[in-house]
Structures are given as C-alpha cells and as structure tokens.
Motif scaffolding. Sequence first.
Motif, PDB file in Angstrom:
ATOM      1  N   PHE A  11      -1.673   0.754  11.450  1.00 44.38           N
ATOM      2  CA  PHE A  11      -2.739  -0.240  11.481  1.00 44.38           C
ATOM      3  C   PHE A  11      -2.605  -1.211  10.307  1.00 44.38           C
ATOM      4  N   LEU A  12      -2.292  -0.680   9.133  1.00 45.09           N
ATOM      5  CA  LEU A  12      -2.121  -1.550   7.970  1.00 45.09           C
ATOM      6  C   LEU A  12      -0.945  -2.504   8.167  1.00 45.09           C
ATOM      7  N   GLU A  13       0.143  -2.000   8.765  1.00 45.43           N
ATOM      8  CA  GLU A  13       1.277  -2.889   9.057  1.00 45.43           C
ATOM      9  C   GLU A  13       0.883  -3.969  10.052  1.00 45.43           C
ATOM     10  N   MET A  14       0.111  -3.614  11.066  1.00 45.73           N
ATOM     11  CA  MET A  14      -0.353  -4.613  12.026  1.00 45.73           C
ATOM     12  C   MET A  14      -1.185  -5.684  11.330  1.00 45.73           C
ATOM     13  N   GLY A  15      -1.876  -5.276  10.262  1.00 46.95           N
ATOM     14  CA  GLY A  15      -2.713  -6.214   9.523  1.00 46.95           C
ATOM     15  C   GLY A  15      -1.965  -7.067   8.518  1.00 46.95           C
ATOM     16  N   VAL A  54       0.850  -1.188   0.000  1.00 48.41           N
ATOM     17  CA  VAL A  54       0.000   0.000   0.000  1.00 48.41           C
ATOM     18  C   VAL A  54       0.890   1.244   0.000  1.00 48.41           C
ATOM     19  N   VAL A  55       0.600   2.181  -0.895  1.00 47.36           N
ATOM     20  CA  VAL A  55       1.231   3.502  -0.852  1.00 47.36           C
ATOM     21  C   VAL A  55       0.253   4.449  -0.181  1.00 47.36           C
ATOM     22  N   LEU A  56       0.718   5.130   0.871  1.00 43.28           N
ATOM     23  CA  LEU A  56      -0.144   6.003   1.673  1.00 43.28           C
ATOM     24  C   LEU A  56       0.471   7.391   1.737  1.00 43.28           C
ATOM     25  N   ALA A  57      -0.336   8.419   1.450  1.00 37.87           N
ATOM     26  CA  ALA A  57       0.201   9.775   1.391  1.00 37.87           C
ATOM     27  C   ALA A  57      -0.853  10.804   1.758  1.00 37.87           C
ATOM     28  N   ASP A 106     -12.326   3.393  -4.486  1.00 39.01           N
ATOM     29  CA  ASP A 106     -12.787   2.053  -4.129  1.00 39.01           C
ATOM     30  C   ASP A 106     -13.121   1.920  -2.652  1.00 39.01           C
ATOM     31  N   ILE A 107     -12.477   2.742  -1.819  1.00 44.43           N
ATOM     32  CA  ILE A 107     -12.661   2.643  -0.373  1.00 44.43           C
ATOM     33  C   ILE A 107     -12.748   4.048   0.220  1.00 44.43           C
ATOM     34  N   TYR A 108     -13.701   4.230   1.115  1.00 45.93           N
ATOM     35  CA  TYR A 108     -13.719   5.409   1.983  1.00 45.93           C
ATOM     36  C   TYR A 108     -13.845   4.903   3.412  1.00 45.93           C
ATOM     37  N   ALA A 109     -12.996   5.403   4.310  1.00 40.55           N
ATOM     38  CA  ALA A 109     -13.016   4.965   5.707  1.00 40.55           C
ATOM     39  C   ALA A 109     -12.915   6.171   6.622  1.00 40.55           C
ATOM     40  N   ARG A 110     -13.599   6.083   7.767  1.00 37.74           N
ATOM     41  CA  ARG A 110     -13.621   7.205   8.715  1.00 37.74           C
ATOM     42  C   ARG A 110     -12.478   7.167   9.704  1.00 37.74           C
ATOM     43  N   ASP A 111     -11.885   6.011   9.930  1.00 40.37           N
ATOM     44  CA  ASP A 111     -10.739   5.936  10.831  1.00 40.37           C
ATOM     45  C   ASP A 111      -9.855   4.767  10.427  1.00 40.37           C
ATOM     46  N   ALA A 112      -8.754   4.597  11.151  1.00 41.36           N
ATOM     47  CA  ALA A 112      -7.758   3.601  10.771  1.00 41.36           C
ATOM     48  C   ALA A 112      -8.304   2.175  10.858  1.00 41.36           C
ATOM     49  N   LYS A 113      -9.110   1.894  11.870  1.00 43.13           N
ATOM     50  CA  LYS A 113      -9.660   0.547  12.011  1.00 43.13           C
ATOM     51  C   LYS A 113     -10.602   0.232  10.848  1.00 43.13           C
ATOM     52  N   GLU A 114     -11.444   1.189  10.508  1.00 43.72           N
ATOM     53  CA  GLU A 114     -12.361   0.997   9.390  1.00 43.72           C
ATOM     54  C   GLU A 114     -11.593   0.815   8.084  1.00 43.72           C
ATOM     55  N   MET A 115     -10.505   1.574   7.935  1.00 40.67           N
ATOM     56  CA  MET A 115      -9.678   1.446   6.735  1.00 40.67           C
ATOM     57  C   MET A 115      -9.058   0.053   6.648  1.00 40.67           C
ATOM     58  N   LEU A 116      -8.490  -0.428   7.750  1.00 46.47           N
ATOM     59  CA  LEU A 116      -7.883  -1.751   7.746  1.00 46.47           C
ATOM     60  C   LEU A 116      -8.903  -2.820   7.369  1.00 46.47           C
TER      61      LEU A 116
END
Length: 219
Positions: A118-122, A98-101, A200-210
């Motif tokens: 969070f993504l790394e934890m996943g 994942v590229v995150l910016a 493709d994705i909209y998330a309100r916080d890190a957990k929702e994003m993961l």
Amino acid sequence: MSPPAALIDRFVTAQLAGNRREAIRLVTDGLGEGGAQRLSFEELYLEVIQAAQYRIGELWLANEVTIAQEHLATAIAQLALSHLYPRLPRAARLGKRVVLACVEGELHERGPRIMSDFLEMGGFDVDYLGANVPTESLVKMVTGRPPDLLALSATLSFHLPALRQAVSEVRKAMGRRVPIAVGGHAFSGSPDVPRALDVDIYARDAKEMLDAVRRLLAP
C-alpha cells in the motif's frame, strides 16, 4: 464494488485444499483482464486476501483447522500477494523512505507485507525487512541510514513487549529524528496500548496507515 462473500468463501476453500492455481485464478478474475477491472487492489488485498486469512485464524482458534493447514493457507495468501505485486498501480515517487519490519519474535508477516504494498502504491520507497527482526539489528539499520519513517508490526499480543522495546531503543538512539508508526492485529484486543507508546502513528489496517503516513510525510 465490494467483493461478494462467495469470492472469499472460494478463496478460503482453495487455501485449505492447497489449490494454488485456483487461488491465483480467483485473484486474477477479481482483478479482471484487458482493462476490465472488477475489484480494486484495495478490495482484493483487504476484503478478500486479508479477510480470508482472518477467517482461517478463527477456524484455527476454534480447532477446526490444524496448524499445518493454517501454514498452508498462509503460504497461498503470500503467493497471491506476490502475483498481485507486479501489477500494483504506483503513484509518482515522493522521495520518502519507510523502513517496515515485524518486531523481534513476530513471524506473521502477511499484514505488514500488505502495508508495504500500500505504501508503494502511495509513492513511498519501502525497505521491507520481513518477519522477526532483532531489535539490535533494527536500531543499527535505522541509525546507519535514517529513514523518513520506521513502521513496526505485531500480530500476536504477546509480542507487544518486543514492540515496546523496539520503540524505546530507537528513541534512545535517534530521539525524535525518526518518526515511528505501529500497527497490527495485536492491538485489536488492546486499543489503549498505542496511546501509551511514544509513537507518531497508529493504524488499524494498511489503508489507514497509508492515509496517516501521507498526512505526516507528504501533506
């Protein structure tokens, strides 16, 4: 268990006082030592550090703290995240990158940094580019080495045009070959904006994003 309100109060007090040692102590006590974990990483990240930063933002909007104090608090929050990073529990690597910016002009990077962790934890590999990434450079990176997902963050609403531009330019260059995710506090007052974006994705916080990224890339 959820963190007590008093812990958030003490963390905010330490931030505004510039007391880095106390802030780290509070995080360490919340995590627990010797295997006696009191709070989860998710709770420390979202319900302590992020919640404290939201409170700092509210104080700034109410003119109860200065910009300098807000910057001081943010630096301490970043330090706390750095202290937690080496201890993160990580799932087995999934082989997905994942590229995150933050979009061009956006200097607030605490939220996307939490998302990165969070993504790394996943189990995802993350190229975290940080704040204020020019759209042209972002497109070059994505086209030069396409990731499995591009995630973009905007904290302030007046950076939404830059986010739209970034999405548009990546789509022109890559079509649907690279999925795009968006998130950030900028959407809190504009909940209809994500539906108007070609993402493709909209998330309100890190957990929702993961959770959403897992469904998309690692079902």
